[in-house]
Scaffold this motif. Sequence first.
Motif: not given
Length: 322
Positions: A145, A172, A174-176, A201, A225, A228-231
């Motif tokens: 990001k 941070e 991308q939420s991929s 995941t 991770s 919750n879709n944040r990496f």
Amino acid sequence: MKRLFAIIIILVITIQLSACGLTANEKQSGNLKLKNYIDESTTEIKIDADKAYFSNGSTLAFQSKLSVNDMRNSLAESNPDFTFNVIDDKQILMMSKANYPYTLFSKNVIDGNNNSIDDIYVVINESVAGNRNDDKICLPYHLTKNAFVFSENDGQYSLNGNIHDPYYNIVELQSSPTIFTDIAAFYQDCGYDIEYEGGNTTGGSISVFESHQSPRPLYRILVMSDGNNRFAMQFCEGTDIYELKAGEAIGNYVESLNKKDSDAFIGCYENVESESVNSFIESVKSCKETSIFSRVLFPEPDGPRITQILPCSNSSCAWSRA
């Protein structure tokens, strides 16, 4: 661990790669000279632009009103030796046949007041970034990001890149749903050999080797991770990856106790007698991290003890009773 993750992200310190005080070259088209500091090469890229603000270096900028799709077509027509792919409505990825093939064209550009600028493209070489030993590393900016701050003052222009040094900071991503394997593939495309543990995941670690004959990785990458879709990712050397994993293990342990989550608590151990877990968790008043120590307060002087506290190396716990 979710709370810990959020706090860490907030504390990220950016490194600004700046180009300041330069005037623009006002021309309809021209050449960008993109430098690669790993192999000291320079790539020339033909562009259709209204102005070329910074046309020489590893981070460049130019002005164009073309959309991402139109710009991609223009670049492909003028530069047949390269491949251009649209990533999203803000990014184009250029691929070459060189050892370090990735170059990013980004419209994720803002002004000093955080307002979006729609007609500036930033071009950044993904094959160089500094670290604490002044080494040169590849960094997949298109998977992070990122944003760039562009400003103008009396005909002078500045470009500040919010580029994080991945050794000192957590970056941070991308939420991929394929972020882990995308990072692994990036380093393979850059000519490195890799070994990894983990998956998309859960995150995990990626070891980057100069070749399969190298006895030690150039660096390791921990991909995290929050579930919750944040990496996010962070770089380290040698076995330092285990220190980062230890911090994550401690965070999971502390969170499981404070939430009275017996399943999560059991998950912190390779072997634990599950029948004693509930009574132990109920006896814990609170748990917190202090430096490398986790401190647990018991409600009664004769509260139960537990051994083999943490499943990680170079860590210890201090216990006190209320």
